[in-house]
Design an enzyme around this catalytic site. Structure first.
Site, PDB file in Angstrom:
ATOM      1  N   SER A 131       0.944  -1.148  -0.022  1.00  0.00           N
ATOM      2  CA  SER A 131       0.007   0.016   0.162  1.00  0.00           C
ATOM      3  C   SER A 131       0.878   1.219   0.002  1.00  0.00           C
ATOM      4  O   SER A 131       0.422   2.243  -0.820  1.00  0.00           O
ATOM      5  CB  SER A 131      -1.112   0.065   1.123  1.00  0.00           C
ATOM      6  OG  SER A 131      -0.364   0.002   2.490  1.00  0.00           O
ATOM      7  N   HIS A 159      -2.155  -8.706   1.878  1.00  0.00           N
ATOM      8  CA  HIS A 159      -1.882  -7.448   2.807  1.00  0.00           C
ATOM      9  C   HIS A 159      -2.697  -6.981   3.770  1.00  0.00           C
ATOM     10  O   HIS A 159      -2.649  -7.815   4.895  1.00  0.00           O
ATOM     11  CB  HIS A 159      -1.818  -6.378   1.594  1.00  0.00           C
ATOM     12  CG  HIS A 159      -0.960  -5.079   2.189  1.00  0.00           C
ATOM     13  ND1 HIS A 159      -0.270  -5.261   3.257  1.00  0.00           N
ATOM     14  CD2 HIS A 159      -0.844  -3.790   1.603  1.00  0.00           C
ATOM     15  CE1 HIS A 159       0.128  -3.860   3.307  1.00  0.00           C
ATOM     16  NE2 HIS A 159      -0.155  -2.980   2.426  1.00  0.00           N
ATOM     17  N   HIS A 164       6.615 -12.714   8.914  1.00  0.00           N
ATOM     18  CA  HIS A 164       6.324 -11.667   8.269  1.00  0.00           C
ATOM     19  C   HIS A 164       7.718 -11.565   7.165  1.00  0.00           C
ATOM     20  O   HIS A 164       8.773 -12.377   7.288  1.00  0.00           O
ATOM     21  CB  HIS A 164       6.650 -10.598   9.475  1.00  0.00           C
ATOM     22  CG  HIS A 164       6.725  -9.272   9.052  1.00  0.00           C
ATOM     23  ND1 HIS A 164       7.459  -8.276   8.136  1.00  0.00           N
ATOM     24  CD2 HIS A 164       5.449  -8.531   9.033  1.00  0.00           C
ATOM     25  CE1 HIS A 164       7.093  -7.277   7.910  1.00  0.00           C
ATOM     26  NE2 HIS A 164       5.965  -7.270   8.462  1.00  0.00           N
ATOM     27  N   ARG A 215       4.589  -4.368  17.385  1.00  0.00           N
ATOM     28  CA  ARG A 215       3.322  -3.740  17.302  1.00  0.00           C
ATOM     29  C   ARG A 215       2.292  -5.063  18.166  1.00  0.00           C
ATOM     30  O   ARG A 215       1.292  -4.560  18.773  1.00  0.00           O
ATOM     31  CB  ARG A 215       2.610  -3.740  15.782  1.00  0.00           C
ATOM     32  CG  ARG A 215       3.495  -2.517  15.152  1.00  0.00           C
ATOM     33  CD  ARG A 215       2.973  -2.634  13.715  1.00  0.00           C
ATOM     34  NE  ARG A 215       3.379  -3.596  12.922  1.00  0.00           N
ATOM     35  CZ  ARG A 215       2.983  -3.987  11.762  1.00  0.00           C
ATOM     36  NH1 ARG A 215       2.374  -3.071  10.905  1.00  0.00           N
ATOM     37  NH2 ARG A 215       3.364  -5.059  11.203  1.00  0.00           N
ATOM     38  N   ASP A 250      -1.030  -9.038  13.213  1.00  0.00           N
ATOM     39  CA  ASP A 250      -2.406  -9.509  12.761  1.00  0.00           C
ATOM     40  C   ASP A 250      -2.954 -10.500  13.668  1.00  0.00           C
ATOM     41  O   ASP A 250      -3.975 -10.886  13.756  1.00  0.00           O
ATOM     42  CB  ASP A 250      -2.340  -9.917  11.195  1.00  0.00           C
ATOM     43  CG  ASP A 250      -2.022  -8.809  10.220  1.00  0.00           C
ATOM     44  OD1 ASP A 250      -2.653  -7.920  10.519  1.00  0.00           O
ATOM     45  OD2 ASP A 250      -1.220  -8.952   9.377  1.00  0.00           O
TER      46      ASP A 250
END
Length: 462
Positions: free
Chosen positions: A266, A296, A342, A351, A399
């Site tokens: 993105s 994504h 990842h 995160r 995620d």
């Protein structure tokens, strides 16, 4: 219980901390101070080091999605495989300590992260509140966009609607209008900044209108509160303004998802389209359609579906051993374990750690069976994935937990989760569009090769 990593005061940390002051400048005034030094730095790099080699290009880079290939300039953040993301040198724990929160809140807010990403400086409390006010005053959608969004089918994917809405906002682009009348290159960034701030300001109203049209038809949204921060208004516009814990979670979520280097799909799309001098609305609408891809931005939906399926199968008998068996069942069926691994990171995603610490600080989340399953999976999955031997990184990414917390707080519409990600990613992609114009970065145009051309190069070098 996960513990926040101890704050390490690096030279970058000291610089950012020292640049806080009692004065209140606007974002544009602060940029006018910092841009000349960056322009001079780039000029020196071009003059003195343009031929310096910074890496090799291998066949695996060309046919492997350009993974790891150093090929673009991105000022806001750098992702280290072992340390994770740093925003202008600041880690996530650094940001949690230094960046201003909302009045009465504890979590980073979008405005303070936006200021840091754009200027490299930590804003004062007054600067943050001033920016919140500016964005709130710009936040209402034009009537033509409201009509457009209201006319879309509620069965259309929310991300498709978001991309359409953002593209339509280019009707009011000040950059496009100025470019058509003729402006100096040196002034590109000022018009780009105005568009970017207007777009960031309007994203909550746009995203919330889509949410209400698809999931809460007939419910009237409140007016934008000029005294609230960006995410506070976003939460209220969706109908969750009274849920203070969800609002705080959204503040943290949106802040730490704001930027993750420039090479992700993105951010890179926004940069690529922006390099054509397309206005920020068109550039970011393209980025949103990249974010909508399953590889994504849809990842946290896949994690939540997988977690809920495991929870349904295991029932109340959730033990480490049962989770281990379910993990092996997933892997042996030829599927991947979603939320783990990842493209760059080789350790647990900071995160993920930040969101887990948020859960650890709230008793209602500690009691949630869904959140407990996430935590127990984290305690088992890396060992299973290491034993399985087919992943370079057996550790969780963001995620693995992000969608599960939204689900717990009642925001259960899976398809909408990527829209929240889209509101967040604007912080990084759009700020770097301003810098691309300020630094005069050229049109992006890499060289492509056919397999025959590639083979010819290989044969010549044999």
């Amino acid at each position: 219980m996960l513990r926040r990593a101890a704050l390490r005061f690096t030279p970058s940390t000291h610089r950012a901390f020292a640049q806080r002051s009692a004065s209140t400048k606007t974002l544009k005034e602060t940029l006018q101070e910092v841009i000349p030094a960056k322009q001079e730095q780039l000029k020196k790099l071009k003059a003195e080091h343009s031929q310096t080699v910074i890496g090799d290009v291998k066949v695996e880079n060309l046919i492997g999605g350009m993974r790891g290939l150093k090929s673009m300039l991105w000022e806001a953040s750098v992702l280290d495989p072992n340390e994770g993301i740093r925003f202008h040198g600041l880690s996530i724990p650094d940001c949690q300590q230094q960046l201003p929160a909302a009045p009465g809140g504890k979590e980073i807010i979008a405005e303070s992260m936006l200021w840091l990403l754009l200027t490299g400086r930590v804003p004062t409390e007054a600067e943050t509140r001033q920016l919140s006010r500016e964005l709130a005053e710009k936040g209402d959608l034009p009537a033509y966009v409201e009509k457009l969004i209201d006319g879309l089918s509620p069965t259309m994917h929310p991300m498709t609607q978001l991309g359409i809405g953002v593209a339509a906002l280019n009707h009011d682009s000040v950059f496009q209008k100025a470019y058509e009348t003729g402006i100096k290159k040196a002034d590109y960034w000022t018009y780009t900044l105005e568009d970017c701030l207007t777009l960031i300001a309007r994203l909550p109203a746009l995203a919330a209108r889509i949410y209400r049209n698809v999931y809460q038809q007939g419910v009237v949204a409140p007016a934008i509160d000029k005294d609230l921060d960006l995410v506070g208004n976003y939460s209220a516009l969706m109908g969750y303004g009274d849920n203070k814990d969800l609002t705080e979670y959204l503040r943290l979520y949106i802040s730490i998802h704001g930027d993750h280097e420039g090479g992700n799909a993105s951010a890179h799309t926004a940069h690529l389209v922006g390099s054509t001098l397309a206005d920020p609305y068109l550039s970011y609408s393209a980025a949103l359609f990249a974010l909508a891809g399953p590889l994504h931005g849809l990842a946290n939906q896949e994690v939540l579906r997988w977690q809920l399926a495991m929870q349904k199968e295991l029932g109340d008998n959730i033990t480490h051993e049962n989770i281990k068996d379910y993990l092996w069942k997933t892997l042996k069926s030829g599927q991947v374990v979603p939320g783990y691994g990842h493209g760059v990171l080789r350790k647990s995603d900071p995160r993920f750690i930040a969101l887990q610490e948020f859960c650890d600080s709230r008793p209602e989340l500690l009691k949630s069976s869904t959140i407990q399953l996430v935590k127990k999976t984290y305690e088992v999955a890396p060992g299973v994935l290491t034993e399985h031997g087919k992943t370079k990184n057996p550790w969780p990414n963001v995620d693995a937990t992000s969608g599960c917390v939204l689900y717990h707080y009642g925001l259960t519409e899976f398809k909408y989760y990527t829209v929240i990600f889209g509101v967040s990613r604007a912080l990084g992609a759009l700020t770097q569009l301003v810098w691309a114009r300020a630094l005069g970065l050229p049109l992006e145009r890499p060289k492509s090769l056919s397999m025959d051309a590639l083979q010819s190069i290989i044969d010549k070098n044999a």
